[in-house]
Design a protein around this motif. Sequence first.
Motif, short mmCIF file in Angstrom:
data_model
loop_
_atom_site.label_atom_id
_atom_site.label_comp_id
_atom_site.label_asym_id
_atom_site.label_seq_id
_atom_site.Cartn_x
_atom_site.Cartn_y
_atom_site.Cartn_z
N GLU A 145 71.77 13.56 72.15
CA GLU A 145 71.27 14.88 72.53
C GLU A 145 70.11 14.77 73.52
O GLU A 145 70.00 15.56 74.47
CB GLU A 145 70.86 15.65 71.28
CG GLU A 145 72.06 16.06 70.43
CD GLU A 145 71.68 16.63 69.09
OE1 GLU A 145 70.45 16.68 68.79
OE2 GLU A 145 72.57 17.04 68.32
N HIS A 146 69.23 13.80 73.31
CA HIS A 146 68.11 13.60 74.23
C HIS A 146 68.63 13.12 75.59
O HIS A 146 68.13 13.56 76.64
CB HIS A 146 67.14 12.57 73.64
CG HIS A 146 65.76 12.68 74.18
ND1 HIS A 146 64.80 13.52 73.67
CD2 HIS A 146 65.16 12.04 75.22
CE1 HIS A 146 63.68 13.40 74.35
NE2 HIS A 146 63.87 12.51 75.30
N GLU A 151 70.71 11.83 67.84
CA GLU A 151 69.43 12.12 68.50
C GLU A 151 69.35 11.48 69.88
O GLU A 151 68.88 12.09 70.84
CB GLU A 151 68.27 11.68 67.61
CG GLU A 151 68.07 12.60 66.41
CD GLU A 151 67.05 12.08 65.44
OE1 GLU A 151 66.13 12.84 65.08
OE2 GLU A 151 67.17 10.92 65.01
N ALA A 167 70.10 16.07 77.46
CA ALA A 167 69.04 16.96 77.95
C ALA A 167 68.33 16.40 79.17
O ALA A 167 67.85 17.15 80.02
CB ALA A 167 68.04 17.24 76.83
N ASN A 168 68.25 15.07 79.25
CA ASN A 168 67.51 14.44 80.35
C ASN A 168 68.41 13.88 81.45
O ASN A 168 67.92 13.23 82.37
CB ASN A 168 66.63 13.31 79.79
CG ASN A 168 65.44 13.84 79.03
OD1 ASN A 168 64.41 14.17 79.61
ND2 ASN A 168 65.57 13.95 77.71
N ASP A 228 58.32 12.25 63.64
CA ASP A 228 59.70 12.28 63.17
C ASP A 228 59.91 11.36 61.97
O ASP A 228 60.94 11.44 61.30
CB ASP A 228 60.66 11.84 64.29
CG ASP A 228 60.73 12.83 65.44
OD1 ASP A 228 60.82 14.04 65.15
OD2 ASP A 228 60.66 12.40 66.61
N CYS A 234 65.15 4.73 70.06
CA CYS A 234 65.53 6.13 70.22
C CYS A 234 64.34 6.95 70.74
O CYS A 234 63.19 6.61 70.48
CB CYS A 234 66.02 6.71 68.90
SG CYS A 234 67.69 6.20 68.49
N PRO A 235 64.60 8.04 71.43
CA PRO A 235 63.52 8.89 71.97
C PRO A 235 62.90 9.74 70.87
O PRO A 235 63.01 10.96 70.85
CB PRO A 235 64.23 9.74 73.02
CG PRO A 235 65.64 9.82 72.53
CD PRO A 235 65.93 8.50 71.87
#
Length: 329
Positions: A273-274, A270, A277-278, A135, A129-130
Amino acid sequence: MKRRVILRADAGSSIGFGHFIRTSALASYLRHDFECVIASHNPDGPLTPYQLEVIEQCGASAQHLRAASIDTANEVFLQNIDKNDIVVLDNYYYATSYQQKIKEKARALVCIDDVHDRHFVADVVMTFCPLERNDFSLEPYTRFFGGIEWAFLREPFFRKSVESSRKFPGKKMVIAMGGADPFRLTDKMVGVVRNVFPDVEICVIAGQTVEVSRIDDDKISIYRKLSAGQIVELFDSADWGLFPASTICVEAFARNLPVVAGHYVDNQREFYEHGVANGWFAPLGNLTADENSLRKQLESFNPEIISAARPDFDFRARREETVDIFKSL
């Protein structure tokens, strides 16, 4: 004599095979430098022929944690650890106290985790995961490696991709909602795609217990127990794929397959969502939403944007670095 790496990844029709598959991929990375053993507890019963075949293909040996419960399986696993072993844990239910017990018995501990909801005492923590080190709750000595490029891919996914002119919606697409599919999303998403794109050929990758009701549709093909090579061939022949934000998305990235992705459990959020966004995939949102909402979202996608959504990651370089990490333990 090669040092032993014991990789723990439970699997079964009731819990799915995702962790087991990526752990087997890691074993294939390490097979030339280490003696690899894949230990697995199948809550449904004995290890399946499919599990045994995957273990054999990645050059490892099998250790069946035959037990009536996960707690008993954990105890059996502890008993089989030697002081010179490197232990790998891949799942989300290994508490800090259990990690500590392994640390006391083994040479080193590696945890693969994407949820990061507990403290880790492992020597190494890895996630595809990014996510970043801050985190996670880690010990000062813990080495952390995170990001999509740290995903473990099976050997066929490293084959050179064949250039193709893919278009959305094109002629052929792939759906895969996981081997267990506890929310019965496979049949639901097949219905959504068929409603929006009536002429597209739909290839469904499904576990043995996953039901698909539209068996009378001659443009729907159901594939079960596919090998990594067969999945690669399917991806390479398709125009796009519809998946949850999980390992199968990363496998699609490796084959330059445009992806429409959603999520249905917390540990996918996560990554999802990342990715949105990318621009890694077209966002479908929560896959447990009503079919009408999902249809409207699928209809709204810009074909050119989806066809261009093919992120480029250097998985090959990370494979070599992963082997070096284990050599250093």
